[in-house]
Design an enzyme around this catalytic site. Sequence first.
Site, PDB file in Angstrom:
ATOM      1  N   ARG A  69       0.836  -1.204   0.000  1.00 20.61           N
ATOM      2  CA  ARG A  69       0.000   0.000   0.000  1.00 20.61           C
ATOM      3  C   ARG A  69       0.872   1.257   0.000  1.00 20.61           C
ATOM      4  O   ARG A  69       1.520   1.601   1.004  1.00 20.61           O
ATOM      5  CB  ARG A  69      -0.910   0.030   1.233  1.00 20.61           C
ATOM      6  CG  ARG A  69      -1.778   1.291   1.334  1.00 20.61           C
ATOM      7  CD  ARG A  69      -2.849   1.345   0.303  1.00 20.61           C
ATOM      8  NE  ARG A  69      -3.806   0.253   0.445  1.00 20.61           N
ATOM      9  CZ  ARG A  69      -4.738  -0.032  -0.443  1.00 20.61           C
ATOM     10  NH1 ARG A  69      -4.828   0.686  -1.542  1.00 20.61           N
ATOM     11  NH2 ARG A  69      -5.573  -1.031  -0.263  1.00 20.61           N
ATOM     12  N   ARG A  95       1.578  -6.559  -9.785  1.00 21.87           N
ATOM     13  CA  ARG A  95       1.993  -5.957  -8.499  1.00 21.87           C
ATOM     14  C   ARG A  95       2.074  -6.972  -7.364  1.00 21.87           C
ATOM     15  O   ARG A  95       2.460  -6.639  -6.245  1.00 21.87           O
ATOM     16  CB  ARG A  95       1.072  -4.799  -8.132  1.00 21.87           C
ATOM     17  CG  ARG A  95      -0.377  -5.211  -7.860  1.00 21.87           C
ATOM     18  CD  ARG A  95      -1.212  -4.011  -7.426  1.00 21.87           C
ATOM     19  NE  ARG A  95      -2.585  -4.418  -7.071  1.00 21.87           N
ATOM     20  CZ  ARG A  95      -3.432  -3.649  -6.407  1.00 21.87           C
ATOM     21  NH1 ARG A  95      -3.066  -2.432  -6.038  1.00 21.87           N
ATOM     22  NH2 ARG A  95      -4.648  -4.090  -6.110  1.00 21.87           N
ATOM     23  N   HIS A 165       0.340   3.640 -10.391  1.00 18.39           N
ATOM     24  CA  HIS A 165      -0.686   4.088  -9.421  1.00 18.39           C
ATOM     25  C   HIS A 165      -0.017   4.837  -8.255  1.00 18.39           C
ATOM     26  O   HIS A 165      -0.052   4.374  -7.095  1.00 18.39           O
ATOM     27  CB  HIS A 165      -1.408   2.824  -8.931  1.00 18.39           C
ATOM     28  CG  HIS A 165      -2.649   3.046  -8.124  1.00 18.39           C
ATOM     29  ND1 HIS A 165      -2.683   3.734  -6.933  1.00 18.39           N
ATOM     30  CD2 HIS A 165      -3.917   2.624  -8.331  1.00 18.39           C
ATOM     31  CE1 HIS A 165      -3.916   3.730  -6.446  1.00 18.39           C
ATOM     32  NE2 HIS A 165      -4.670   3.071  -7.272  1.00 18.39           N
ATOM     33  N   ASP A 209     -12.528   9.835  -6.669  1.00 18.98           N
ATOM     34  CA  ASP A 209     -12.052   8.690  -7.458  1.00 18.98           C
ATOM     35  C   ASP A 209     -12.460   8.972  -8.909  1.00 18.98           C
ATOM     36  O   ASP A 209     -13.587   8.694  -9.306  1.00 18.98           O
ATOM     37  CB  ASP A 209     -12.676   7.385  -6.951  1.00 18.98           C
ATOM     38  CG  ASP A 209     -11.945   6.155  -7.489  1.00 18.98           C
ATOM     39  OD1 ASP A 209     -12.212   5.036  -6.968  1.00 18.98           O
ATOM     40  OD2 ASP A 209     -11.102   6.311  -8.394  1.00 18.98           O
ATOM     41  N   GLU A 268      -2.399   9.279 -10.819  1.00 28.06           N
ATOM     42  CA  GLU A 268      -1.973   8.035 -11.466  1.00 28.06           C
ATOM     43  C   GLU A 268      -1.827   8.230 -12.979  1.00 28.06           C
ATOM     44  O   GLU A 268      -2.729   8.779 -13.629  1.00 28.06           O
ATOM     45  CB  GLU A 268      -2.989   6.939 -11.158  1.00 28.06           C
ATOM     46  CG  GLU A 268      -3.202   6.737  -9.660  1.00 28.06           C
ATOM     47  CD  GLU A 268      -4.443   5.947  -9.349  1.00 28.06           C
ATOM     48  OE1 GLU A 268      -4.800   5.043 -10.146  1.00 28.06           O
ATOM     49  OE2 GLU A 268      -5.085   6.229  -8.303  1.00 28.06           O
TER      50      GLU A 268
HETATM   51  O1  TA6 Z   1      -7.071   4.206  -8.638  1.00 31.44           O
HETATM   52  C1  TA6 Z   1      -8.135   4.343  -7.723  1.00 31.44           C
HETATM   53  C2  TA6 Z   1      -8.612   2.953  -7.318  1.00 31.44           C
HETATM   54  O2  TA6 Z   1      -9.082   2.239  -8.440  1.00 31.44           O
HETATM   55  C3  TA6 Z   1      -9.681   3.117  -6.244  1.00 31.44           C
HETATM   56  O3  TA6 Z   1     -10.956   2.776  -6.720  1.00 31.44           O
HETATM   57  C4  TA6 Z   1      -9.182   2.210  -5.119  1.00 31.44           C
HETATM   58  O4  TA6 Z   1      -9.707   0.933  -5.250  1.00 31.44           O
HETATM   59  C5  TA6 Z   1      -7.684   2.275  -5.341  1.00 31.44           C
HETATM   60  O5  TA6 Z   1      -7.536   2.189  -6.751  1.00 31.44           O
HETATM   61  C6  TA6 Z   1      -6.852   1.274  -4.577  1.00 31.44           C
HETATM   62  O6  TA6 Z   1      -7.050  -0.010  -5.099  1.00 31.44           O
HETATM   63  P1  TA6 Z   1      -6.335  -1.244  -4.317  1.00 31.44           P
HETATM   64  O7  TA6 Z   1      -6.732  -2.469  -5.066  1.00 31.44           O
HETATM   65  O8  TA6 Z   1      -4.852  -0.972  -4.366  1.00 31.44           O
HETATM   66  O9  TA6 Z   1      -6.860  -1.171  -2.909  1.00 31.44           O
END
Ligand code: TA6
Length: 297
Positions: A69, A95, A165, A209, A268
């Site tokens: 994370r 990932r 991301h 988002d 992102e």
């Molecule tokens: O990029 C935004 C997103 O798609 C959000 O909807 C949220 O889910 C975030 O990515 C994080 O996703 P993850 O699978 O890393 O928890």
Amino acid sequence: MPNPPETATSIQYHDGPGGLPFATIENAQATAEVSLHGGHVTAFQPKSASQPVLWLSGQAVFDPNKAIRGGIPVCWPWFGDHPTDAGLPAHGFARTSPWKVTNESSNADGSTTLALQLSATTPVPDVWPHRATLLLEITVGEALSIRLTTTNTGDAPFPLTQALHTYFTVSDISNVTIAGLEGARYLDKLKGNAAKPQDGVITIDQEVDRVYTETTADCLIHDPGFDRTIRIAKSGSRSTVVWNPWIEKAKRMGDFPDDGYQTMVCVETTNVGEDDTVTVEPGASHTLAAVISIEAV
Ligand code: TA6
């Protein structure tokens, strides 16, 4: 002992949190941390910067089966939920896969490049029945350059959605503005992907988002609290995602501190959505790239 020359660089490999293999990159200009699990840059800080550039959750889980994370997760070969099988991992499998080091270089400008490769003999061949290699070139210097190159080694074209991301550290989300997307169209994922125009700079005072479409613009995170602007320049991308989970979603994520939303924002660099899905022909390649740099506010 004389000071090392300006081009001195070091890449040290070690077991990091959770026993995951990490590379620490240090040169006269900057330091960075890279998890070989996931091909995941987890830290970057120019020597001239007083604060880290990337945000990493203090509750991040370091496990071979989980995405870290924070930092720069590589979302590939699909972004978000799998288009037809919601049971598959969100944001693809790159990932959470092991990457191999394929090259290291100390560059004439004093930066350092580490290249990692993932040969996508996919863990889900029935769902992703394609053959590809993925190359991640990470260049650490005053700026951080990330280049993600997909090469189709199979004999049929495949569709690709993907993202760098990136989680950025900010002093206080309520003081931050994000410029570069003024007037752009975005799809609001919190409102059924409703299309809306971006009115002025982006400020964040709730969960956000959004998929900004048809944009190749640099984004600028203006952060007066840290007296800096973070510039995200990109290539190979015509969409940008901006995300902050805000209070309730932050509480629902076990690897995300409840107050973490106050000091981070994701901007992102993506190929996302119907407007920016890439088709990679047999033998062809596509590169998604971002260059992250720090400027005065
Ligand atoms: O990029 C935004 C997103 O798609 C959000 O909807 C949220 O889910 C975030 O990515 C994080 O996703 P993850 O699978 O890393 O928890």
